[in-house]
Scaffold this active site. Sequence first.
Site, short mmCIF file in Angstrom:
data_model
loop_
_atom_site.label_atom_id
_atom_site.label_comp_id
_atom_site.label_asym_id
_atom_site.label_seq_id
_atom_site.Cartn_x
_atom_site.Cartn_y
_atom_site.Cartn_z
N GLY A 72 0.83 -1.21 0.00
CA GLY A 72 0.00 0.00 0.00
C GLY A 72 0.86 1.25 0.00
O GLY A 72 0.53 2.25 -0.66
N ASN A 151 -6.97 4.46 9.78
CA ASN A 151 -6.50 3.22 10.38
C ASN A 151 -6.52 3.23 11.90
O ASN A 151 -6.37 2.20 12.53
CB ASN A 151 -5.08 2.91 9.89
CG ASN A 151 -4.16 4.10 9.97
OD1 ASN A 151 -4.44 5.15 9.41
ND2 ASN A 151 -3.07 3.96 10.70
N SER A 201 -3.97 -2.63 -0.35
CA SER A 201 -2.87 -3.48 0.10
C SER A 201 -3.38 -4.89 0.38
O SER A 201 -4.43 -5.06 1.00
CB SER A 201 -2.29 -2.87 1.38
OG SER A 201 -1.33 -3.74 1.93
N GLY A 202 -2.61 -5.90 -0.07
CA GLY A 202 -3.05 -7.29 0.08
C GLY A 202 -3.12 -7.79 1.51
O GLY A 202 -4.08 -8.46 1.90
N HIS A 203 -2.13 -7.43 2.33
CA HIS A 203 -2.05 -8.09 3.64
C HIS A 203 -3.10 -7.60 4.63
O HIS A 203 -3.21 -8.14 5.73
CB HIS A 203 -0.63 -7.99 4.22
CG HIS A 203 -0.23 -6.66 4.75
ND1 HIS A 203 -0.16 -6.40 6.09
CD2 HIS A 203 0.13 -5.52 4.13
CE1 HIS A 203 0.23 -5.14 6.28
NE2 HIS A 203 0.42 -4.59 5.10
N THR A 239 10.42 -7.46 -11.88
CA THR A 239 9.66 -8.66 -12.26
C THR A 239 8.45 -8.80 -11.34
O THR A 239 8.57 -8.65 -10.13
CB THR A 239 10.58 -9.90 -12.16
OG1 THR A 239 11.71 -9.66 -12.99
CG2 THR A 239 9.87 -11.16 -12.62
N CYS A 327 2.40 0.83 12.76
CA CYS A 327 3.61 1.48 12.26
C CYS A 327 4.17 2.44 13.31
O CYS A 327 5.35 2.75 13.31
CB CYS A 327 3.30 2.26 10.99
SG CYS A 327 2.39 1.27 9.84
N1 PLP Z 1 -2.37 3.33 4.42
C1 PLP Z 1 -3.02 2.98 5.53
C2 PLP Z 1 -4.26 3.72 5.91
C3 PLP Z 1 -2.54 1.95 6.34
O1 PLP Z 1 -3.20 1.61 7.45
C4 PLP Z 1 -1.36 1.27 5.95
C5 PLP Z 1 -0.78 0.21 6.80
O2 PLP Z 1 -1.13 0.04 7.95
C6 PLP Z 1 -0.72 1.67 4.77
C7 PLP Z 1 -1.25 2.69 4.02
C8 PLP Z 1 0.51 0.98 4.30
O3 PLP Z 1 0.22 -0.28 3.73
P1 PLP Z 1 1.37 -1.35 3.53
O4 PLP Z 1 1.64 -1.94 4.86
O5 PLP Z 1 0.80 -2.35 2.56
O6 PLP Z 1 2.52 -0.62 2.96
#
Ligand code: PLP
Length: 385
Positions: A72, A151, A201-203, A239, A327
């Site tokens: 993401g 988030n 974002s996948g995870h 790739t 984070c």
């Molecule tokens: N944007 C938001 C709102 C998020 O909560 C996060 C990750 O917690 C990200 C971006 C970043 O995503 P990624 O971990 O896939 O880089």
Amino acid sequence: MQTFIYLDNSATTQPSEPVIQAVEHAMRESWFNPSALYKPSMETQKEVEAVRRTVLHAAGADNDSLVFTSCGTEADNLAVLGHLKTRRSSGRVLIFAGEHPAVSACTQAIERLGYTVETIAAGPDGCADLEQLEKQLDSTVAMIVIMQVNNESGAIQPLQEICAMRDRLAPSAAIHVDGVQGFLRVPIQFHRLGIQSYALSGHKIHALKGIGALIFRKDHKIASIGYGGGQENGLRSGTENTVGILSLGAAVEHYPAHGAEWMMERKRQLWAGISNAIPEAKLNGPQLDSPACCPHILNVSLMPVRSQTMLFALEGDGIFVSAGSACASHKQKISPVLSSMGLSTQQADSALRFSLSPQTSEEDIDFTIERVRVHYQMLKAYTRR
Ligand code: PLP
């Protein structure tokens, strides 16, 4: 059998069974370089293209474009810096105060491109302050960057209103939406909404880490921010991560249709239980009956108990939650998102984030409420300020 209760799904999610199967398939059969010309590579390329269509469809973007990225964060960086690189004129870039560092940490790079950066303020519920934004918008605005769901607070941002204001007051401004916490959990009709780009974002949706995507309108200009072999139409060299891409496809295809409804019920159950057991509990974010309330994130302050103390107490019971966003959780600072909502230091310092998934059960929530109640009664007596 799992011996823990995982309520930190906004940090990352457990890969789902269909994702694990897709990963095995990708590693055993579809590991070929999709750019090569022999048959297995072309088959792999077809599978990659099928995922592209699946993800675009899920976002209401069937006729738009999608570039796969590593996460993401990269999708947000590409959307913001990649677009601003293509504009000749400099101007103002408006960034929502609650943005994740995937966006907010781009500020200096944006300024180096010649733009000035301004903040879109947040109100006490964590939503963008539309009155302020209206005053900020004029023809000098080049770009607006706003997330779909915050988030930390779980606030769904008023995207429709922002698009309407942009159309009226700053029609040449592009809008990028960070959908990392919203995609599949809160509806998005990308094309109908009229935004220019959307990151995911996948995870966060039970796919692998290391895969993300940026959706953008065909007529929206984006320049590459990395250099190399020119994959993904020159927008993202390197790739392709076929394993990650196929995991994303499986995650999207198999995301439970009623996942959002289920999570919303569990969120109501959790808040009702906590607020009954602990009348001092404060909700950080939109009220549960607000249209801005997302189904999967509940942020609560249990003053005077500090978040970390409660977090470790719950960990002792096998319950995993977060004290703010993952984070930022290793940093000892008060969350900038919660401060932007006007929370006192004490309230922000006691904030816990519970984030749910479609797998969260009623029993998980009941047990969590009971353990929060027991720890709170004990810990509040020992907490000195
Ligand atoms: N944007 C938001 C709102 C998020 O909560 C996060 C990750 O917690 C990200 C971006 C970043 O995503 P990624 O971990 O896939 O880089």
